[in-house]
Design a protein around this motif. Structure first.
Motif, PDB file in Angstrom:
ATOM      1  N   LEU A 168      31.609  37.357  40.149  1.00  0.00           N
ATOM      2  CA  LEU A 168      32.638  38.404  40.175  1.00  0.00           C
ATOM      3  C   LEU A 168      33.825  38.052  41.024  1.00  0.00           C
ATOM      4  N   GLN A 169      35.069  38.635  40.374  1.00  0.00           N
ATOM      5  CA  GLN A 169      36.132  38.292  41.547  1.00  0.00           C
ATOM      6  C   GLN A 169      36.687  39.380  42.044  1.00  0.00           C
ATOM      7  N   ALA A 170      37.312  39.619  42.890  1.00  0.00           N
ATOM      8  CA  ALA A 170      37.879  40.870  43.461  1.00  0.00           C
ATOM      9  C   ALA A 170      38.697  41.561  42.443  1.00  0.00           C
ATOM     10  N   ASN A 171      38.532  42.804  42.299  1.00  0.00           N
ATOM     11  CA  ASN A 171      39.047  43.795  41.437  1.00  0.00           C
ATOM     12  C   ASN A 171      38.601  43.705  40.064  1.00  0.00           C
TER      13      ASN A 171
END
Length: 105
Positions: free
Chosen positions: A10-13
């Motif tokens: 998962l990436q930020a945001n």
């Protein structure tokens, strides 16, 4: 309780959709339901300290066991029971040498 797992990075945001169901009523005793998202590595939790320590102590135990087994194979020692039996044999053969004779009564 681990119910689900996200198998992709998962990436930020990034947006995550979660559905919570009220299958168990916690209102009767004032309990709460929570959602916890955490990271995990191959050693367990997000902190590798505990996993590394488990591996280190386990490795030390293994090598100590191998070391003591090697010492025992190279120079086996007389068991403690053999020494005790020798003492008993000496005492029985020559009579009891101290205090009251235990066989007298």
């Amino acid at each position: 309780m681990l119910y689900g797992r996200i198998e992709q990075d998962l990436q930020a945001n990034d947006l995550i959709h979660v559905t919570l169901e009220n299958n168990y009523n916690t209102y009767n005793f004032g309990g709460k339901k929570m959602l916890v998202l955490s990271t995990a590595s191959w050693l367990g939790g997000k902190n590798d300290f505990l996993g590394i320590n488990y591996l280190t102590v386990g490795g030390m135990c293994f090598f100590l066991a191998m070391f003591f087994a090697l010492i025992y194979l190279l120079k086996p020692r007389e068991g403690i029971f053999a020494g005790v039996l020798e003492i008993l044999r000496i005492c029985h053969g020559t009579g009891f040498q101290g205090g009251a004779d235990p066989s007298s009564g």
